[in-house]
Scaffold this active site. Structure first.
Site, PDB file in Angstrom:
ATOM      1  N   GLU A  17      -7.975   8.276 -17.271  1.00 33.73           N
ATOM      2  CA  GLU A  17      -8.339   8.870 -15.800  1.00 33.73           C
ATOM      3  C   GLU A  17      -7.443  10.239 -15.394  1.00 33.73           C
ATOM      4  OE1 GLU A  17      -9.640   6.994 -11.763  1.00 33.73           O
ATOM      5  OE2 GLU A  17      -9.552   5.792 -13.421  1.00 33.73           O
TER       6      GLU A  17
ATOM      7  N   ASP B  22      -4.443  -0.210 -10.627  1.00 35.37           N
ATOM      8  CA  ASP B  22      -5.704  -0.620 -10.829  1.00 35.37           C
ATOM      9  C   ASP B  22      -6.096  -1.079 -12.138  1.00 35.37           C
ATOM     10  OD1 ASP B  22      -5.894   0.564  -8.282  1.00 35.37           O
ATOM     11  OD2 ASP B  22      -6.929   2.187  -8.954  1.00 35.37           O
TER      12      ASP B  22
ATOM     13  N   SER C  26     -13.823   0.622  -9.703  1.00 34.27           N
ATOM     14  CA  SER C  26     -14.700   0.461 -10.569  1.00 34.27           C
ATOM     15  C   SER C  26     -14.608   1.144 -11.639  1.00 34.27           C
ATOM     16  CB  SER C  26     -16.072   0.887  -9.922  1.00 34.27           C
ATOM     17  OG  SER C  26     -15.910   2.013  -9.745  1.00 34.27           O
TER      18      SER C  26
ATOM     19  N   TYR D 284      -3.089  12.326   1.324  1.00 34.92           N
ATOM     20  CA  TYR D 284      -2.372  11.511   0.177  1.00 34.92           C
ATOM     21  C   TYR D 284      -1.418  12.312  -0.361  1.00 34.92           C
ATOM     22  CZ  TYR D 284      -1.921   9.092  -4.126  1.00 34.92           C
ATOM     23  OH  TYR D 284      -1.679   8.310  -5.215  1.00 34.92           O
TER      24      TYR D 284
ATOM     25  N   GLU E 235       0.733  -1.251  -0.042  1.00 36.13           N
ATOM     26  CA  GLU E 235       0.094  -0.030  -0.001  1.00 36.13           C
ATOM     27  C   GLU E 235       0.819   1.367   0.268  1.00 36.13           C
ATOM     28  OE1 GLU E 235      -3.046   0.106  -1.400  1.00 36.13           O
ATOM     29  OE2 GLU E 235      -3.628  -1.373   0.530  1.00 36.13           O
TER      30      GLU E 235
ATOM     31  N   ALA F  45     -15.912   1.482  -2.830  1.00 39.50           N
ATOM     32  CA  ALA F  45     -15.541   0.683  -1.750  1.00 39.50           C
ATOM     33  C   ALA F  45     -14.076   0.378  -2.062  1.00 39.50           C
ATOM     34  CB  ALA F  45     -16.234  -0.805  -1.635  1.00 39.50           C
ATOM     35  N   GLY F  46     -13.375   0.970  -2.900  1.00 37.23           N
ATOM     36  CA  GLY F  46     -11.983   0.657  -3.217  1.00 37.23           C
ATOM     37  C   GLY F  46     -11.640  -0.391  -4.030  1.00 37.23           C
TER      38      GLY F  46
END
Length: 401
Positions: free
Chosen positions: A172, A184, A139, A234, A47, A135-136
């Site tokens: 993105e 991702d 999607s 972040y 992470e 929810a991480g």
């Protein structure tokens, strides 16, 4: 859930989206209608290592986005969001950003195709799925990869899978405006059944490691909270890592990111780094090493030791990287004395979202009941739990009939 049951469930989902496509667009030229699937993803360990050029250990799961799509004779694109029952239409010559936010991802994909100098015609598509939003499970990455993979097949663009991943990430970054890393999209496109992917975020080299799901299930517990600190903190963490890198670079010019050093070297310069930056660097260098150690444990088939690594990651995220929150910590704490749970930790950027739990299969129903009750008693929030299995990545689906 058996593999057969999983296939039936996914087929039913795909068929449901196809049915909505037919209601929306009709069944003319049925031979031109094609169906594609792209999964959401989890990250087992690794992470905040992506933007430090380290390793991550994601996998694609059996929660997916489905596109039912066919070409048109004109230059119109008609998108139907079947879960929202909303339609958006645009011309290939006008990619201006609409007020509605959901079409941004699809238009961003079309823009990337244009930027590559490739040509496509108009198309119409219905899409939907069962990736929980927020929810991480990424999607948005599933949606981007699914559409680009579909257009690549539909218009014979001859893009390889890695190019699709990079273009989906750029869509993105550039059109949606979210500065996500590549993990991702990579996990969604490159997933492999019952395997995790060790991805080197610097070189994009990758390797599969076995993650057998015969005796265990992965259960995600969704806190249903997202604290406002998430985006600002972040960015702060990224700056703190950069500051640490700059300090360590003075003593070793080969250190271009925290990937290039280790916990021992960080410890040597603890005083100069200062308390906060030291703890950030300590966590990242330990986490990069932890991913590699965890892969060796998977080769040995030692899932209990792998689970302990998950707990170590959470401790580091909670105390050293400081991106957890009371709700996440509470859920992880609930699992520690539960012998059916091998490992638990927060997953994702932090300050909310899900915990990821490795649970003995036969104990999953009681685990969910206990976790839901504890969370409701503590926070008066109904706790969604998602059982996930590790599956293949982006693909075309053949629906008979």
């Amino acid at each position: 859930m058996t593999k057969l049951q999983q296939v039936i469930t996914e087929t039913e989902l795909a068929e449901a989206v196809k049915e909505k496509y037919l209601l929306k667009f009709g069944s003319e030229n049925p031979e031109e209608i094609r169906v594609f699937r792209s999964p959401g993803r989890i990250n087992l360990i690794g992470e905040h290592t992506d933007y430090n050029n380290g390793f991550v250990l994601p996998a694609s799961v059996d929660k997916a986005v489905y596109f039912v799509i066919s070409p048109r004779a004109d230059d119109r694109v008609i998108l139907y969001a079947s879960d929202l029952d909303e339609t958006y239409s645009f011309s290939l010559s006008d990619l201006s950003k609409p007020e509605q936010s959901w079409p941004h991802y699809q238009i961003g994909i079309v823009e990337q195709i244009h930027k590559k100098g490739l040509k496509i015609g108009g198309f119409q598509a219905a899409f939907g799925g069962n990736v929980p939003v927020g929810a991480g499970l990424s999607s948005s990455a599933a949606l981007e990869c699914c559409l680009l993979f579909a257009l690549n097949e539909l218009f014979e663009l001859k893009l390889d899978r890695l190019t699709i991943v990079k273009m989906a990430q750029k869509a993105e970054n550039e059109y949606v405006g979210v500065q996500c890393g590549i993990m991702d999209q990579f996990a969604s496109a490159f997933g492999k059944n019952e395997s995790v992917i060790r991805l080197d975020c610097r070189s994009l080299e990758y390797e599969y490691f076995p993650f057998p799901m015969d005796d265990y299930l992965i259960v995600l517990c969704d806190t249903m909270v997202k604290h406002s600190l998430a985006s600002s903190e972040y960015n702060t963490r990224r700056l703190e890592c950069e500051k640490g890198t700059q300090i360590l670079q003075k003593y070793d010019s080969s250190i271009l990111s925290l990937r290039d050093t280790n916990p021992e070297f960080v410890e040597l310069h603890r005083e100069e780094l200062g308390d906060v930056v030291y703890r950030r660097c300590k966590f990242i260098t330990e986490e990069i090493r932890r991913v590699q150690d965890a892969c060796n444990l998977l080769i040995d088939g030692d899932l209990p030791a792998f689970g302990n690594k998950m707990y170590e990651t959470h401790q580091g995220l909670q105390h050293e990287y400081e991106v957890s929150c009371p709700e996440l910590d509470f859920l992880v704490q609930q699992t520690i004395r539960n012998e059916a749970v091998l490992g638990s930790r927060m997953m994702g950027g932090g300050f909310g979202g899900c915990t990821i739990n490795l649970v003995k299969k036969e104990a999953v129903p009681s685990f969910e009941i206990e976790m839901k009750k504890a969370y409701l008693d503590q926070y008066q929030i109904d706790l969604p739990c998602y059982k996930v299995k590790i599956t293949d990545g982006t693909e075309e689906i053949r629906i008979v009939g």
